[in-house]
Design a protein around this motif. Structure first.
Motif, PDB file in Angstrom:
ATOM      1  N   GLY A   2       1.115  -0.967  -0.153  1.00 48.87           N
ATOM      2  CA  GLY A   2      -0.415  -0.368   0.276  1.00 48.87           C
ATOM      3  C   GLY A   2      -0.003   1.404   0.222  1.00 48.87           C
ATOM      4  N   VAL A   3       0.139   2.454   0.970  1.00 42.66           N
ATOM      5  CA  VAL A   3       1.747   3.682   0.769  1.00 42.66           C
ATOM      6  C   VAL A   3       2.356   3.393   1.874  1.00 42.66           C
ATOM      7  N   GLY A   4       2.794   1.695   2.242  1.00 43.96           N
ATOM      8  CA  GLY A   4       3.827   2.057   3.150  1.00 43.96           C
ATOM      9  C   GLY A   4       3.640   2.011   4.694  1.00 43.96           C
ATOM     10  N   ALA A   5       2.718   1.631   5.500  1.00 44.80           N
ATOM     11  CA  ALA A   5       2.190   2.327   6.423  1.00 44.80           C
ATOM     12  C   ALA A   5       3.587   0.596   7.698  1.00 44.80           C
ATOM     13  N   LEU A   6       3.376  -0.486   6.589  1.00 38.93           N
ATOM     14  CA  LEU A   6       3.367  -1.361   7.648  1.00 38.93           C
ATOM     15  C   LEU A   6       4.970  -1.562   7.516  1.00 38.93           C
ATOM     16  N   SER A   7       5.669  -1.472   6.505  1.00 32.99           N
ATOM     17  CA  SER A   7       7.098  -1.234   6.331  1.00 32.99           C
ATOM     18  C   SER A   7       8.018  -0.355   7.311  1.00 32.99           C
ATOM     19  N   LEU A   8       7.017   1.095   7.253  1.00 30.80           N
ATOM     20  CA  LEU A   8       7.663   2.103   7.690  1.00 30.80           C
ATOM     21  C   LEU A   8       7.422   1.353   9.552  1.00 30.80           C
ATOM     22  N   LEU A   9       6.260   1.043   9.875  1.00 30.44           N
ATOM     23  CA  LEU A   9       6.454   0.823  11.271  1.00 30.44           C
ATOM     24  C   LEU A   9       6.764  -0.059  11.657  1.00 30.44           C
ATOM     25  N   CYS A  10       7.664  -0.673  10.760  1.00 33.77           N
ATOM     26  CA  CYS A  10       8.746  -2.542  10.557  1.00 33.77           C
ATOM     27  C   CYS A  10       9.640  -1.287  10.310  1.00 33.77           C
ATOM     28  N   ARG A  14      13.372  -0.650  10.952  1.00 35.51           N
ATOM     29  CA  ARG A  14      14.891  -0.536  12.051  1.00 35.51           C
ATOM     30  C   ARG A  14      16.189  -0.105  11.100  1.00 35.51           C
ATOM     31  N   PRO A  15      16.852   0.173  11.660  1.00 34.41           N
ATOM     32  CA  PRO A  15      18.362   0.414  11.252  1.00 34.41           C
ATOM     33  C   PRO A  15      19.364  -0.635  10.204  1.00 34.41           C
ATOM     34  N   ASP A  16      18.648  -1.255  11.014  1.00 34.47           N
ATOM     35  CA  ASP A  16      19.192  -3.238  10.613  1.00 34.47           C
ATOM     36  C   ASP A  16      18.998  -3.575   9.501  1.00 34.47           C
ATOM     37  N   LEU A  17      17.956  -3.194   9.246  1.00 30.61           N
ATOM     38  CA  LEU A  17      16.759  -4.289   8.321  1.00 30.61           C
ATOM     39  C   LEU A  17      17.903  -3.543   6.588  1.00 30.61           C
ATOM     40  N   SER A  18      16.569  -4.743   6.032  1.00 24.69           N
ATOM     41  CA  SER A  18      16.768  -4.005   4.918  1.00 24.69           C
ATOM     42  C   SER A  18      15.112  -4.372   3.920  1.00 24.69           C
ATOM     43  N   ILE A  19      14.665  -3.645   3.892  1.00 18.78           N
ATOM     44  CA  ILE A  19      12.799  -3.349   3.973  1.00 18.78           C
ATOM     45  C   ILE A  19      12.667  -3.455   2.324  1.00 18.78           C
ATOM     46  N   THR A  20      11.518  -4.086   1.673  1.00 16.43           N
ATOM     47  CA  THR A  20      11.396  -3.729   0.461  1.00 16.43           C
ATOM     48  C   THR A  20      10.036  -4.090   0.861  1.00 16.43           C
ATOM     49  N   LEU A  48       3.140   6.938  -3.319  1.00 13.72           N
ATOM     50  CA  LEU A  48       2.753   7.838  -1.972  1.00 13.72           C
ATOM     51  C   LEU A  48       3.832   7.119  -1.048  1.00 13.72           C
ATOM     52  N   PHE A  49       4.574   5.780  -1.381  1.00 13.44           N
ATOM     53  CA  PHE A  49       5.298   4.773  -0.069  1.00 13.44           C
ATOM     54  C   PHE A  49       6.256   5.247  -0.552  1.00 13.44           C
ATOM     55  N   LEU A  50       7.200   5.231  -2.256  1.00  9.47           N
ATOM     56  CA  LEU A  50       8.528   5.903  -1.742  1.00  9.47           C
ATOM     57  C   LEU A  50       8.582   7.418  -1.486  1.00  9.47           C
ATOM     58  N   ARG A  51       7.715   8.350  -1.689  1.00  7.62           N
ATOM     59  CA  ARG A  51       7.292   9.791  -1.057  1.00  7.62           C
ATOM     60  C   ARG A  51       8.337   9.760   0.435  1.00  7.62           C
ATOM     61  N   SER A  52       7.450   9.073   0.913  1.00  8.02           N
ATOM     62  CA  SER A  52       7.610   8.852   2.214  1.00  8.02           C
ATOM     63  C   SER A  52       9.159   8.306   3.005  1.00  8.02           C
ATOM     64  N   VAL A  53       9.694   7.611   2.096  1.00  8.15           N
ATOM     65  CA  VAL A  53      10.771   6.554   2.023  1.00  8.15           C
ATOM     66  C   VAL A  53      12.128   8.104   1.923  1.00  8.15           C
ATOM     67  N   MET A  54      11.218   8.608   1.289  1.00  9.07           N
ATOM     68  CA  MET A  54      12.261  10.189   0.571  1.00  9.07           C
ATOM     69  C   MET A  54      12.194  10.941   1.615  1.00  9.07           C
ATOM     70  N   GLU A  55      10.907  11.483   2.010  1.00 12.57           N
ATOM     71  CA  GLU A  55      10.203  12.059   3.757  1.00 12.57           C
ATOM     72  C   GLU A  55      11.602  12.041   4.273  1.00 12.57           C
ATOM     73  N   ASN A  56      11.405  10.034   4.926  1.00 11.07           N
ATOM     74  CA  ASN A  56      12.191  10.277   6.209  1.00 11.07           C
ATOM     75  C   ASN A  56      13.992   9.853   5.759  1.00 11.07           C
ATOM     76  N   GLN A  57      14.287  10.090   4.253  1.00 12.72           N
ATOM     77  CA  GLN A  57      15.577  10.058   4.389  1.00 12.72           C
ATOM     78  C   GLN A  57      16.226   8.704   4.447  1.00 12.72           C
ATOM     79  N   ASP A  79      17.370   5.169   3.368  1.00 11.32           N
ATOM     80  CA  ASP A  79      18.329   4.232   2.410  1.00 11.32           C
ATOM     81  C   ASP A  79      18.253   2.973   2.188  1.00 11.32           C
ATOM     82  N   ASN A  80      17.083   2.438   3.752  1.00  8.63           N
ATOM     83  CA  ASN A  80      17.101   0.805   3.422  1.00  8.63           C
ATOM     84  C   ASN A  80      15.950   0.473   3.656  1.00  8.63           C
ATOM     85  N   VAL A  81      15.185   1.356   2.306  1.00  8.71           N
ATOM     86  CA  VAL A  81      13.855   0.908   2.582  1.00  8.71           C
ATOM     87  C   VAL A  81      13.419   1.057   0.852  1.00  8.71           C
ATOM     88  N   HIS A  82      13.298  -0.379  -0.301  1.00  7.45           N
ATOM     89  CA  HIS A  82      12.468   0.819  -1.829  1.00  7.45           C
ATOM     90  C   HIS A  82      11.599  -0.202  -1.449  1.00  7.45           C
TER      91      HIS A  82
END
Length: 237
Positions: A47-55, A57-63, A74-83, A85-88
């Protein structure tokens, strides 16, 4: 209209009225999921990435894999908003998982799948993709999770108790063996409103741990201590 939701972990989530918004189930699932340190995690139907962002952690690699381009954007924009680098973010159909990701490339999968059968109705065209299985059935989700998980990898889902049997049947069919289960109740007197399930790919069918129920409200009708801890609310008040 677009809005920004501040998540319990401090990250900012961009949302839109066009797509399914953050719900309690995603928050509860993120607290239930236990990816190991430095794990590769896949959010199916992100979806818009809610679960990914809730999960996160800096050590994880999340897709995050999402079918709808608008939600994925929207998900990608949230990734950029939060800066981060480990969420794709990948835009694609989980039913075509073999053309999107490599077999056995993930250690952990999380998914807040469609709860209702297509015939259940009551859903709008875009939000319906998130709430009803018109686009992907629970069997499709189980197949996708099993494909990307390495042997011994795990998958955590949230579902409706009345459809628990179809969920467990679909998971076991692809060797995703339930290992942890927790029911969610609004109060101790009410039947469960959701169930959290963690599975392991392969291994013995024995050893299912049924955890104590998660109560949303305490005896006084206030948010329970467990609920407050998940949402990172003050213990008092």
């Amino acid at each position: 209209m677009e809005t920004i939701e501040l998540l319990p972990n401090g990250l900012r989530l961009l949302q839109s009225d066009e797509f399914f918004k953050l719900g309690q189930d995603s928050v509860l699932l993120s607290a239930f999921a236990r990816p190991r340190k430095c794990a590769h995690v896949l959010d199916l139907g992100a979806g818009v990435g809610a679960l990914s962002l809730l999960c996160w952690r800096p050590d994880l690699s999340i897709t995050g894999l999402e079918l709808q381009p608008g939600a994925a954007d929207l998900f990608l924009r949230s990734v950029m908003e939060n800066q981060l680098d480990n969420v794709h973010v990948i835009t694609g159909d989980l039913r075509q998982i073999r053309s999107l990701l490599i077999h056995g490339c993930m250690d952990y999968v999380v998914c807040n799948p469609p709860y209702f059968k297509r015939s259940a109705g009551k859903v709008s065209p875009t939000q319906g993709m998130a709430r009803a299985d018109g686009q992907a059935s629970i069997d499709d989700i189980a197949l996708a999770a099993a494909f990307v998980l390495r042997d011994g990898g795990k998958c955590a889902l949230v579902f409706r108790p009345e459809r628990l049997l179809p969920l467990l049947t679909a998971l076991q069919r692809v060797r995703l063996i339930p290992k942890r289960l927790r029911f969610v109740h609004q109060t101790a007197q009410k039947p469960p409103s959701a169930v959290l399930v963690e599975c392991r790919k392969g291994g013995s069918p024995d050893g299912l741990a049924v955890e104590p129920p998660l109560l949303i409200l305490d005896e006084q009708g206030a948010p329970s201590a467990a609920y407050k801890a998940i949402y990172r609310l003050p213990a008092e008040g």
